[in-house]
Write a protein that holds these residues in place. Structure first.
Motif, PDB file in Angstrom:
ATOM      1  N   GLY B 312     -20.971  -3.045 -23.839  1.00 17.35           N
ATOM      2  CA  GLY B 312     -20.027  -2.134 -23.402  1.00 17.35           C
ATOM      3  C   GLY B 312     -20.665  -0.351 -23.253  1.00 17.35           C
ATOM      4  O   GLY B 312     -20.108   0.371 -22.765  1.00 17.35           O
ATOM      5  N   LYS B 313     -22.134  -0.383 -23.623  1.00 12.56           N
ATOM      6  CA  LYS B 313     -22.871   1.248 -23.820  1.00 12.56           C
ATOM      7  C   LYS B 313     -23.842   1.227 -22.853  1.00 12.56           C
ATOM      8  O   LYS B 313     -24.979   1.357 -23.484  1.00 12.56           O
ATOM      9  CB  LYS B 313     -22.686   1.122 -25.524  1.00 12.56           C
ATOM     10  N   CYS B 314     -23.168   0.818 -21.400  1.00 15.20           N
ATOM     11  CA  CYS B 314     -24.493   1.243 -20.893  1.00 15.20           C
ATOM     12  C   CYS B 314     -24.019   2.274 -19.673  1.00 15.20           C
ATOM     13  O   CYS B 314     -23.090   2.767 -19.601  1.00 15.20           O
ATOM     14  CB  CYS B 314     -25.204   0.235 -20.433  1.00 15.20           C
ATOM     15  N   LYS B 315     -25.243   3.121 -19.175  1.00 15.37           N
ATOM     16  CA  LYS B 315     -25.001   3.583 -18.526  1.00 15.37           C
ATOM     17  C   LYS B 315     -24.876   3.466 -16.344  1.00 15.37           C
ATOM     18  O   LYS B 315     -24.377   4.237 -15.977  1.00 15.37           O
ATOM     19  CB  LYS B 315     -26.247   5.365 -17.942  1.00 15.37           C
ATOM     20  N   LYS B 316     -24.727   2.138 -16.880  1.00 17.13           N
ATOM     21  CA  LYS B 316     -24.066   1.324 -15.513  1.00 17.13           C
ATOM     22  C   LYS B 316     -25.246   2.126 -14.906  1.00 17.13           C
ATOM     23  O   LYS B 316     -24.588   2.545 -13.835  1.00 17.13           O
ATOM     24  CB  LYS B 316     -22.881   0.744 -15.400  1.00 17.13           C
ATOM     25  N   SER B 317     -26.439   2.351 -14.210  1.00 21.50           N
ATOM     26  CA  SER B 317     -27.195   3.112 -12.766  1.00 21.50           C
ATOM     27  C   SER B 317     -26.819   2.076 -12.040  1.00 21.50           C
ATOM     28  O   SER B 317     -27.333   2.014 -11.455  1.00 21.50           O
ATOM     29  CB  SER B 317     -28.549   2.573 -13.512  1.00 21.50           C
ATOM     30  N   CYS B 318     -26.931   0.610 -12.464  1.00 22.36           N
ATOM     31  CA  CYS B 318     -26.749  -0.923 -11.125  1.00 22.36           C
ATOM     32  C   CYS B 318     -25.929  -0.166 -10.937  1.00 22.36           C
ATOM     33  O   CYS B 318     -26.003  -0.546  -8.678  1.00 22.36           O
ATOM     34  CB  CYS B 318     -26.937  -1.525 -12.165  1.00 22.36           C
ATOM     35  N   ALA B 319     -24.489   0.142 -11.249  1.00 21.45           N
ATOM     36  CA  ALA B 319     -23.206   0.155 -10.519  1.00 21.45           C
ATOM     37  C   ALA B 319     -23.091   1.178  -9.336  1.00 21.45           C
ATOM     38  O   ALA B 319     -23.073   1.482  -8.254  1.00 21.45           O
ATOM     39  CB  ALA B 319     -21.932   0.031 -11.048  1.00 21.45           C
ATOM     40  N   GLU B 320     -23.936   2.415 -10.500  1.00 20.16           N
ATOM     41  CA  GLU B 320     -24.245   3.863  -9.886  1.00 20.16           C
ATOM     42  C   GLU B 320     -24.701   3.634  -8.263  1.00 20.16           C
ATOM     43  O   GLU B 320     -24.768   4.304  -6.934  1.00 20.16           O
ATOM     44  CB  GLU B 320     -25.188   4.598 -10.912  1.00 20.16           C
ATOM     45  N   ALA B 321     -26.322   2.886  -8.583  1.00 20.26           N
ATOM     46  CA  ALA B 321     -27.147   2.317  -6.941  1.00 20.26           C
ATOM     47  C   ALA B 321     -26.202   1.981  -5.781  1.00 20.26           C
ATOM     48  O   ALA B 321     -26.805   1.677  -4.239  1.00 20.26           O
ATOM     49  CB  ALA B 321     -28.076   1.639  -8.007  1.00 20.26           C
ATOM     50  N   CYS B 322     -24.813   0.952  -6.170  1.00 17.30           N
ATOM     51  CA  CYS B 322     -24.556   0.118  -5.469  1.00 17.30           C
ATOM     52  C   CYS B 322     -23.869   0.945  -4.559  1.00 17.30           C
ATOM     53  O   CYS B 322     -22.655   1.399  -5.019  1.00 17.30           O
ATOM     54  CB  CYS B 322     -23.961  -1.097  -6.237  1.00 17.30           C
ATOM     55  N   ASP B 323     -23.679   1.338  -2.912  1.00 17.27           N
ATOM     56  CA  ASP B 323     -22.836   1.734  -2.781  1.00 17.27           C
ATOM     57  C   ASP B 323     -21.733   1.573  -2.149  1.00 17.27           C
ATOM     58  O   ASP B 323     -21.037   1.957  -0.741  1.00 17.27           O
ATOM     59  CB  ASP B 323     -23.591   2.790  -0.941  1.00 17.27           C
ATOM     60  N   ARG B 324     -21.946   0.204  -2.305  1.00 19.78           N
ATOM     61  CA  ARG B 324     -20.621  -0.796  -1.963  1.00 19.78           C
ATOM     62  C   ARG B 324     -19.943  -0.769  -2.996  1.00 19.78           C
ATOM     63  O   ARG B 324     -19.043  -1.551  -2.675  1.00 19.78           O
ATOM     64  CB  ARG B 324     -20.786  -1.969  -1.129  1.00 19.78           C
ATOM     65  N   ASP B 325     -20.091  -0.153  -3.686  1.00 22.61           N
ATOM     66  CA  ASP B 325     -19.247  -0.774  -5.142  1.00 22.61           C
ATOM     67  C   ASP B 325     -19.112  -2.559  -5.760  1.00 22.61           C
ATOM     68  O   ASP B 325     -18.086  -2.793  -5.637  1.00 22.61           O
ATOM     69  CB  ASP B 325     -17.995  -0.491  -4.890  1.00 22.61           C
TER      70      ASP B 325
END
Lengths: 173, 669
Positions: B312-325
């Motif tokens: 639960g401690k990631c900066k979640k860059s994948c989610a940020e990169a997804c423009d469709r959430d």
């Protein structure tokens, strides 16, 4: 009933075995044995039931009473019943029946419960051959013959009893 | 033809039974004296007609029955022939043709259960007589019955998204049926998606498979559920209720467009986790897609390696990169329910685990590969982009392919896996083409029994591939000569040359066989079907019903039934789809009327039967203090009938009187 129920095998004795096979596993396995032309002893007569769970312990007793030397019951392996759990019910009933048969003086090996799947044609062959050999060694059960004997004994006893009160009646007078 | 007929006058109250015994050519008559059986039965009470005939199942045989029923006013029918599993329906129809209720008939199995399994003619004839007598005794108690009709749900479930499942789903969907295709992995395609080329035509697997995969995805009649598994199956033919578990992929399938921006953006800059799709030869990130043409083209996140899902401690860059959430770390397993009329099982196979043959050194020598690994190595979209390169980076100059690893071997799997000879030839060709290496095939027998297969073998022979007939005894790195230094040496008896050889190579390929999936037993229990001894799903009949199972409405296709190649798999998948269509388009099924019922006036209300029924078909009427059976839910096992202490439960076709008279019949002297 002083005489032992079981006597040894006589010469030329061919055991008569009634089998109850469930339609989905063991009956199919017996069909497969046929298609594969496996050869086994001709002493078994198969009666088809949909599930081994249909076999009322009374069927087994009736078969013995009508002259069977052995009764074989075949069902699907535990966990494989076509009707989910019929074979577990069979197992429960038959464990109880086995104890009763023992108490009645019917030897171990005359009744047999086997799980044989539809793919196990060779198991039909080995179970039948094995059972025929063992029942042959046990000799004839011949319950109908014994029933006739017992009926005769009872008849004689009745005869004696019916003769006695007549005597007592004389004394009383 | 012995004819013991005649209009015998029957005492009042006795039935008028017609008995027919079949010769089945010499199949029965060769072992059983059928005329004697017919004569014997003619003397039994109630038998009016007793005949033997060459082939009872033939048209004239059936016609004879129908004629006799009318002419001799028969009210019961007994046929002694083959297994009721084969021809019971045939003779029921013959009875109906003569105007007799189909269930006033009993079949006697004197072929599978007598003539085929016994050699002693006297004993076999005696057995046939006993069985026939039992049927004659029994049939007296038969009652006219009607088959119950139930509607068939027109929707179909296909389990397994390999080429078999894909083809079955497409066939059904093209016929206008709604299909749900459930696949355990994240993408459909199955084993075929791993291959570079397919034998014998050497056409590219992806080129022929991926159009079908996209067709599945885009077909309006197909619902595709990947990363999902069937958890439970209830119901019966035409009316199955299926529970499917959908595993979380942590990506919203309807939002993801497969742009793969998230993969680039992942905090792991380099792929470092084992890539299962590439058989462990490549690496992937925690967020990944199996291969570029994966269907659905949706990424997924592996909870074992993703930092966010683990800690639960990631900066979640994948989610940020997804423009469709589309990324959703909160996804949970979902349970869905389906109603279907038919199910096609196409769950495929697994490759034999090469570690179970330690003499070939798989897992011990890095130069030893399985065939599936080579499929990925020679694949242009594989981990090496099609370059045949060893794990240590060298290019092999010589390659040995060992056939029958985990096939045709009493110690592992006894069966021939059918495809290994051909795929070994294909791999030999591809390795030679990609690397120029010398290729040796070590085979027991070369099996090429398919269209253009033998020609493909001939082609390989002319390409300079070496063929050595003999089973390799071991693979070793123990050099005996300077030429063997640094090589893997295959020790083999060359059975054509007649001496033992040592062949040094750089790379060894194990042509691993096909075996049932590890969980085949659990799966088949879930679907209530059988397995053969070797663990593949059991077909209803090996020749005549190869895609049917003993459970009506459940069909099997592809390598879950036995090892088979792509053409045969596709043909079988088409056959399974056709069988499902037959069921659905009939609109209804007729259920065997062997259900149980309660004779109310005899029921003592003890409730013994109620908990016995696995289908919940028995209810207890508290007001009347009587049990009652719902005949739609009853599947006809008869467990309740056997348990009822008052004998008030009767199972149609298996009533107590019927079985007792059968017992009497087989034992009468």
């Amino acid at each position: 009933m002083s005489k032992p129920m079981e006597q040894g095998a006589g010469a030329g004795f061919e055991p008569r075995i009634v089998a109850f096979f469930c339609n989905w596993c063991t009956y199919t396995a017996a069909d497969l044995a046929g298609v594969s032309r496996l050869k086994y002893a001709p002493n078994v007569r198969v009666i088809r039931v949909m599930c081994s769970g249909r076999v009322d312990p009374q069927f087994v007793m009736e078969a013995f009473a009508k002259g069977a030397d052995g009764v074989l019951l075949g069902g699907c392996h535990p966990g494989d019943c076509h009707y989910a759990e019929g074979n577990y019910k069979t197992l429960r009933r038959m464990r109880m029946l086995e104890r009763m048969l023992k108490d009645m003086g019917i030897a171990d090996g005359r009744f047999r419960l086997e799980w044989i799947s539809g793919a196990e044609g060779d198991k039909v062959k080995s179970v039948v051959n094995d059972m025929v050999a063992k029942v042959r060694a046990l000799g004839p059960l011949d319950l109908p013959g014994k029933f006739a004997e017992w009926d005769k004994e009872i008849e004689e006893l009745e005869h004696q009893i019916s003769a006695q009160p007549a005597k007592e009646a004389v004394h009383a007078r | 033809m012995a004819d013991n007929n005649g209009n015998k006058p029957q005492p009042i109250g006795l039935p008028r039974i017609g008995f027919y015994v079949c010769h089945c050519g010499s199949n029965i008559a060769g072992t059983i004296d059928v005329a004697e059986v017919a004569q014997f039965v003619a003397g039994l009470p109630g038998v009016v007609v007793s005949r033997d005939y060459k082939y009872m199942c033939s048209d004239p045989g059936q016609e004879m029955i129908a004629q006799d029923i009318k002419e001799h006013k028969l009210d019961r029918l007994v046929v002694a022939a083959c297994s009721p599993n084969l021809h019971e329906e045939t003779f029921r129809k013959a009875a109906a043709k003569g105007g007799l209720n189909s269930f006033l008939f009993q079949m006697v199995n004197i072929r599978e259960h007598a003539s085929w399994v016994h050699e002693d003619k006297k004993a076999a004839t005696a057995k046939a007589k006993g069985l026939a007598r039992a049927a004659v005794y029994r049939v007296r108690f038969h009652k006219p019955l009607e088959k119950q009709q139930v509607p068939v749900d027109p929707n179909v479930l296909v389990v397994g998204g390999g080429i078999a499942g894909i083809h079955a789903a497409l066939t059904l969907a093209n016929a206008g049926k709604k299909v749900t295709l459930v696949e355990r992995e994240a993408t459909i395609g199955g084993h075929m998606a791993l291959f570079d080329k397919t034998f014998p035509t050497l056409d590219c697997a992806a080129c022929i498979l991926t159009p079908k995969m996209s067709a599945v995805k885009s077909h309006p009649n197909i619902t595709l559920w990947t990363y999902s598994e069937v958890a439970k199956v209830d119901g019966y033919v035409g009316n199955y209720k299926v529970t499917v578990k959908r595993k979380p992929r942590y990506v919203k399938e309807d939002l993801c467009v497969g742009c793969m921006e998230c993969i680039d953006a992942c905090v792991f800059k380099e792929p470092k986790f084992t890539d299962q799709f590439n058989q462990g030869l490549g690496k992937r990130k925690p967020v990944y897609i199996d291969f570029p043409q994966a269907t659905p083209k949706v990424v997924l996140i592996d909870p074992q390696s993703c930092i966010q899902l683990k800690t639960g401690k990631c900066k979640k860059s994948c989610a940020e990169a997804c423009d469709r959430d589309a990324i959703d770390f909160t996804q949970k397993e979902e349970t869905r329910e389906l109603q279907v009329g038919a199910i096609v099982l196409a769950t495929g196979f697994q490759a034999f685990d090469a570690k179970k043959e330690p003499r070939y050194g798989y897992g011990r020598y890095p130069g030893v590969y399985t065939a599936l690994e080579i499929e990925r190595l020679v694949n242009a979209s594989g981990p090496t982009s099609g370059e045949v390169v060893l794990r240590d980076g060298r290019h092999p100059k010589s390659v040995g392919i060992i056939h029958c690893v985990g096939s045709r071997d009493a110690k592992t799997n006894k069966w021939c896996s059918r495809v290994c000879c051909m795929y070994s030839l294909k791999l030999a060709h591809l390795i030679q083409e990609h690397s120029g290496a010398e290729v040796y095939n070590f085979y027991i027998d070369m099996r090429a029994p398919g269209k253009a297969y033998e020609e493909f073998y001939d082609k390989l022979l002319s390409e300079g591939v070496h063929f050595i007939r003999g089973r390799v005894s071991e693979v070793t790195d123990w050099a005996m000569t300077p030429e063997e230094e640094g090589k893997l040496v295959l020790r083999v008896e060359d059975t054509l040359a007649g001496f033992v050889r040592r062949i040094p190579v750089d790379m060894v390929v194990l042509a691993t066989g096909l075996e049932p999936k590890a969980d085949a037993q659990e799966v088949r229990r879930r679907f209530n079907i059988g397995c053969g001894n070797e663990g593949f799903f059991q077909e209803r009949h090996p020749k005549l019903a190869p895609v049917n199972t003993f459970t009506d409405g459940i069909f099997i296709a592809g390598a879950c039934q036995a090892p088979r190649d792509i053409p045969d798999t596709v043909a079988q998948a088409g056959a399974a789809a056709a069988e499902a269509l037959v069921l659905i388009d009939a609109g209804h099924v007729e259920l065997e009327p062997n259900t149980s019922h309660v004779v109310e006036e005899e029921c003592c209300g003890c409730k013994s039967c109620v908990p016995l029924c696995p289908y919940g078909a028995i209810t207890f009427d508290e007001a009347k203090k009587k049990a009652s059976i719902n005949e739609v839910l009853c599947k006809g096992c008869g467990v309740c009938a056997a348990a009822c202490p008052s004998g008030s439960i009767r199972q149609n076709l298996f009533e107590d009187e019927e079985i007792f008279s059968e017992i009497e019949g087989v034992l009468a002297k």
